[in-house]
Each structure stands twice: as C-alpha cells, then as structure tokens.
Design an enzyme around this catalytic site. Structure first.
Site, PDB file in Angstrom:
ATOM      1  N   SER A 100       0.846  -1.189   0.000  1.00  0.00           N
ATOM      2  CA  SER A 100       0.000   0.000   0.000  1.00  0.00           C
ATOM      3  C   SER A 100       0.883   1.240   0.000  1.00  0.00           C
ATOM      4  CB  SER A 100      -0.938  -0.025   1.212  1.00  0.00           C
ATOM      5  OG  SER A 100      -1.938   0.947   1.073  1.00  0.00           O
ATOM      6  N   ASN A 101       0.347   2.367   0.410  1.00  0.00           N
ATOM      7  CA  ASN A 101       1.107   3.623   0.440  1.00  0.00           C
ATOM      8  C   ASN A 101       0.565   4.485   1.582  1.00  0.00           C
ATOM      9  OD1 ASN A 101      -1.087   5.422  -0.587  1.00  0.00           O
ATOM     10  ND2 ASN A 101      -0.976   3.992  -2.291  1.00  0.00           N
ATOM     11  N   PRO A 102       1.255   5.584   1.914  1.00  0.00           N
ATOM     12  CA  PRO A 102       0.882   6.331   3.134  1.00  0.00           C
ATOM     13  C   PRO A 102      -0.322   7.260   3.000  1.00  0.00           C
ATOM     14  CG  PRO A 102       3.097   6.926   2.370  1.00  0.00           C
ATOM     15  CD  PRO A 102       2.469   6.126   1.291  1.00  0.00           C
ATOM     16  N   ALA A 157      -4.754   7.476  -3.933  1.00  0.00           N
ATOM     17  CA  ALA A 157      -3.390   7.049  -4.251  1.00  0.00           C
ATOM     18  C   ALA A 157      -3.466   5.556  -4.579  1.00  0.00           C
ATOM     19  CB  ALA A 157      -2.472   7.301  -3.058  1.00  0.00           C
TER      20      ALA A 157
END
Ligand code: CTP
Length: 210
Positions: free
Chosen positions: A21-23, A88
C-alpha cells in the site's frame, strides 16, 4: 450536479495478513467530498481504507484493491459531472494472492508483481462532453512538468500538482500546498494551508469551470 470522488490508498494483498500500500490518509479526498456537499452537489465518495469518518451527506462506497476501486468508479462515472481522482492507487499488485498465511520460512524473498489498471487513464478515454475530469499528480521532483504530462496523457481537464517530498504537506498531513493546472494551460497556485480550506477553495474553482 453529480460529483464522484476517490480517496485514500488501495491495498494489494499478498496473503491474508500482508499487503502492499502507500501512506495516503484520504484527508484530501474526504475534504473535497465535504466541500462538494457544502456546495450542494450530490456526492459519491469511493474510498480506500482510511481512519476517517464518512463525510455527512455523501454516499460512500468502501473498496480495498485498485480493481475494486476501478469497478466502483466506472459504475458511477457515466452519471457524474465532476470526477476527482484523489486516491493514491497502488500501481502494482502481487501476481498471486495466497489464500493462506504464508509461513515466513517458506516465503520467497522476491515478490512477483503485475500492473494494476490506470483507473484515471481509462476514465479519460470514456469522458464525454460536459464531464470534467480531475486528477492528482503526487511528485517528489519535477512537479509541474510531470503534472502537465499526466494532464495530457490521461485526457484530464484539470490536475492538482502536489509536491509530496516535504513532511509538512501531502500524504498524512492536515496541510497541503498545491497548484491547479488546466488543459488550457492556466495555472493557479494556492498557498500552503489546511486541506479543508484548500478543498473549499479549489472545489469552488472547479465548479465555476464545470
Ligand atoms: N491513478 C489511477 N490509477 C493508477 C495510478 C494512478 O487512477 N493505477 C491516478 C491517481 O489517482 C492520480 C493520477 O492517476 O489522480 C496520477 O497518479 P500518480 O501516482 O501521481 O501517477 P502515476 O500515473 O501512478 O505515475 P507515476 O507513478 O509514474 O508517477
């Protein structure tokens, strides 16, 4: 007027206990959804996993993976006048998703990935007259040239250029500094400020132009 917004990260599962995933916190997309509700729009928010409260007055569809997000966005796309892709999206996913938790001794030390669909690019291909399509460009370098290229390549009307190299803005933060670029080469620079106030300002801008 119908407004369709995506927000937050996607999760791409490796097995039941691990994902890529991403922040992204979802704060910018949720702030946009609230601003659009306040402007009297019918808002659908397609949200990846976040810790945020659903914005009052918006319909919220919760998704996890990029492919689920794509399905939700394409189902609602035709009816939407203003579409903002603030999520995102993970560009890749593991080639296989194991049903069982993989034991650490048996795990391979490399991960085979495949490309996820570019949701915004696909929406850009389906866009009809009268629809306004807005994307984000999250960049750590060459912000404006990269944003202009994405605006063109994804057939967008506007792109929000977002420098994510600084800790005090962008991912996770309550603050952001952005520039709004249009396909007609207009550029509007917004001051560093809270995402909520930023969202109100540029939602107004986008509505005027829709
Ligand atoms: N986006 C999308 N689907 C993807 C990747 C990105 O819809 N698989 C959308 C994002 O929601 C954003 C825009 O495309 O509105 C640009 O995303 P960004 O991550 O900045 O760029 P990418 O197109 O992924 O390109 P790169 O990672 O090479 O910068």
């Amino acid at each position: 007027m119908n407004c369709l917004i995506s927000a937050g990260p996607t999760r791409e599962w490796i097995d039941p206990v691990r994902f890529l995933s991403n922040p992204s916190s979802g704060k910018m997309g949720y702030a946009l959804a609230r601003a659009a509700v306040d402007r009297g729009m019918q808002v659908t928010l397609v949200s990846g996993p976040t810790a945020l409260k659903a914005p009052a007055g918006a319909e919220v569809l919760y998704v996890e993976t990029a492919r689920e997000m794509q399905e939700a966005m394409s189902q609602r796309f035709a009816k939407a006048d203003l579409i903002i892709m603030a999520a995102a999206v993970s560009d890749h996913r593991p080639e296989t998703r194991s049903k069982q938790k993989q034991k650490k001794e048996q795990m391979r030390m490399t991960l085979d990935l495949v490309a996820n669909p570019d949701i915004l690019m696909e929406l850009g291909k389906q866009k009809k007259n009268g629809q306004t399509l807005v994307g984000f460009a999250a960049e750590t370098e060459n912000l404006l040239p990269n944003a202009r290229r994405k605006l063109r390549e994804k057939n967008l009307d506007w792109i929000v250029a977002n420098d994510v190299s600084e800790k005090d803005r962008g991912f996770q933060s309550d603050f952001n500094k952005i520039s709004l670029l249009s396909k007609e080469q207009n550029e509007m620079d917004f001051e560093y400020q809270e995402k909520n106030s930023l969202a109100r300002k540029y939602t107004s801008m986008l509505l005027l132009a829709t």
